[in-house]
Design a protein around this motif. Sequence first.
Motif, PDB file in Angstrom:
ATOM      1  N   MET A  58      11.465  48.243  98.561  1.00 27.18           N
ATOM      2  CA  MET A  58      10.930  49.077  97.069  1.00 27.18           C
ATOM      3  C   MET A  58      10.782  48.119  96.151  1.00 27.18           C
ATOM      4  O   MET A  58      11.571  46.872  95.772  1.00 27.18           O
ATOM      5  CB  MET A  58      11.614  49.937  96.779  1.00 27.18           C
ATOM      6  N   ALA A  59       9.663  48.346  95.616  1.00 21.65           N
ATOM      7  CA  ALA A  59       8.729  47.561  94.629  1.00 21.65           C
ATOM      8  C   ALA A  59      10.024  47.431  93.813  1.00 21.65           C
ATOM      9  O   ALA A  59      10.690  48.323  93.342  1.00 21.65           O
ATOM     10  CB  ALA A  59       7.881  47.819  94.383  1.00 21.65           C
ATOM     11  N   GLU A  60       9.519  47.081  92.830  1.00 14.96           N
ATOM     12  CA  GLU A  60      11.204  46.398  91.666  1.00 14.96           C
ATOM     13  C   GLU A  60      11.096  47.963  90.491  1.00 14.96           C
ATOM     14  O   GLU A  60       9.325  48.085  89.887  1.00 14.96           O
ATOM     15  CB  GLU A  60      10.651  45.147  90.164  1.00 14.96           C
ATOM     16  N   ILE A  61      11.622  48.545  90.252  1.00 16.30           N
ATOM     17  CA  ILE A  61      11.661  49.489  89.159  1.00 16.30           C
ATOM     18  C   ILE A  61      11.463  49.097  87.826  1.00 16.30           C
ATOM     19  O   ILE A  61      11.980  48.405  87.090  1.00 16.30           O
ATOM     20  CB  ILE A  61      12.169  50.691  89.084  1.00 16.30           C
TER      21      ILE A  61
ATOM     22  N   ARG B 259       5.248  51.716  88.070  1.00 13.41           N
ATOM     23  CA  ARG B 259       6.743  51.221  88.051  1.00 13.41           C
ATOM     24  C   ARG B 259       7.234  51.186  88.931  1.00 13.41           C
ATOM     25  O   ARG B 259       8.672  51.230  88.864  1.00 13.41           O
ATOM     26  CB  ARG B 259       7.665  52.158  86.473  1.00 13.41           C
ATOM     27  N   GLY B 260       7.469  51.241  90.288  1.00 18.06           N
ATOM     28  CA  GLY B 260       7.621  51.284  91.650  1.00 18.06           C
ATOM     29  C   GLY B 260       8.617  51.881  92.116  1.00 18.06           C
ATOM     30  O   GLY B 260       9.145  51.809  93.295  1.00 18.06           O
TER      31      GLY B 260
ATOM     32  N   LEU C 269      16.883  54.336  94.106  1.00 16.68           N
ATOM     33  CA  LEU C 269      15.769  55.106  92.860  1.00 16.68           C
ATOM     34  C   LEU C 269      15.123  56.378  92.582  1.00 16.68           C
ATOM     35  O   LEU C 269      13.928  55.914  93.795  1.00 16.68           O
ATOM     36  CB  LEU C 269      15.487  53.648  92.392  1.00 16.68           C
ATOM     37  N   TYR C 270      14.900  56.924  91.958  1.00 13.00           N
ATOM     38  CA  TYR C 270      13.351  58.276  91.845  1.00 13.00           C
ATOM     39  C   TYR C 270      13.367  58.580  91.053  1.00 13.00           C
ATOM     40  O   TYR C 270      14.425  58.497  89.939  1.00 13.00           O
ATOM     41  CB  TYR C 270      13.590  58.803  93.267  1.00 13.00           C
ATOM     42  N   LEU C 271      12.542  59.567  90.673  1.00 18.73           N
ATOM     43  CA  LEU C 271      12.624  60.487  88.997  1.00 18.73           C
ATOM     44  C   LEU C 271      12.397  61.779  89.055  1.00 18.73           C
ATOM     45  O   LEU C 271      12.367  62.211  90.528  1.00 18.73           O
ATOM     46  CB  LEU C 271      10.907  60.218  88.604  1.00 18.73           C
TER      47      LEU C 271
ATOM     48  N   LEU D 158       5.823  60.492  96.624  1.00 20.07           N
ATOM     49  CA  LEU D 158       4.052  59.728  95.678  1.00 20.07           C
ATOM     50  C   LEU D 158       3.652  58.407  96.627  1.00 20.07           C
ATOM     51  O   LEU D 158       2.165  58.777  96.766  1.00 20.07           O
ATOM     52  CB  LEU D 158       4.712  59.026  94.650  1.00 20.07           C
ATOM     53  N   ARG D 159       4.301  57.390  98.398  1.00 17.79           N
ATOM     54  CA  ARG D 159       3.486  57.053  98.630  1.00 17.79           C
ATOM     55  C   ARG D 159       3.006  57.255  99.804  1.00 17.79           C
ATOM     56  O   ARG D 159       2.346  56.359 100.888  1.00 17.79           O
ATOM     57  CB  ARG D 159       3.309  55.475  98.441  1.00 17.79           C
TER      58      ARG D 159
END
Length: 268
Positions: free
Chosen positions: A1-4, A121-122, A88-90, A179-180
């Motif tokens: 996962m990309a950096e947040i 933001r990843g 990590l998520y929102l 999301l992706r």
Amino acid sequence: MAEIQATGTQSTSQTVNGIEIRSCQGLEEFQACVALQKEVWNFSDADLIPLRMFVVADKIGGQIIGSFDGSQLIGFALAIPGNRNGHLYLHSHMLAVREQYRNHGLGRSMKLAQRRDALKRGFDLMEWTFDPLEIKNAFLNLHRLGAIARRYNINQYGMSSSALQGGLPTDRLIAEWWLRSKRVVGLLDEGRAPSFKTELGIDVPAEIYTWKHDPATRDRAAEIQLRNRQLFLAAFNQGLAALGYDRDDRGDGRFLLGRWDENWSYAS
Ligand SMILES: CC(C)(COP(=O)(O)OP(=O)(O)OC[C@H]1O[C@@H](n2cnc3c(N)ncnc32)[C@H](O)[C@@H]1OP(=O)(O)O)[C@@H](O)C(=O)NCCC(=O)NCCS
């Protein structure tokens, strides 16, 4: 996962039908969100999310996205960062549009602004809860945005002072918005409806709104809630997920459940 990135909302401003959608800045705009929250949900002070929480959400890498008619705030979306098993998520806790501005695509536009900011933001996942008896919200979440649901919480918040809840237990479905994923990218970026095989339908009659708001008929709404709760729990236990939502000309709603493949969560 990309950096947040741990900074607050970075979404750029966008104007839809003369309404500006952008991140809220400063105490005054956060206070306007609190006031709008009070107006939309009519919560008692004990249930109201206070100004401090908006400030915290902004400071810790959440999102407070507002819709503005001139200088007047007429909608907002509030999200906070979460971490489940290291992922990590929102978590989007609230989405509100002032009554006179509803059904013109603003709620959807704010969700899309949340998605753009989250991707930048990843984050690859946003979640929120919704009342499975709310036909409009279910349609928006599953059909228009491409979220899925495969978890059900019984009476999540305890009894609520919000008029929208109509005195019923606060049962909630958890919307997962990958999301992706091919599903979401296909629907939102390429205009392709997700395809899946429906194995079960769970119905919500259009009358649910009037039933739950009238003490004389609330029992009928409670019966539907109980029946659907059992159907969801059994279906989720068998590996089904809510993947679509239909509404007919009468306004009746139907959850469409099918098999969810974990691999579909991620972009290929
Ligand atoms: C949920 C809410 C934010 C949606 O905002 P909105 O600006 O009205 O939403 P949109 O116009 O973007 O989308 C609503 C969709 O539902 C559809 N809809 C409206 N009434 C409906 C109904 N009774 N049944 C099914 N769908 C309905 C609209 O037609 C629209 O779909 P479309 O784009 O295909 O036409 C707003 O209704 C609201 O503030 N509700 C009260 C608070 C709440 O419940 N918040 C969500 C949980 S936190």
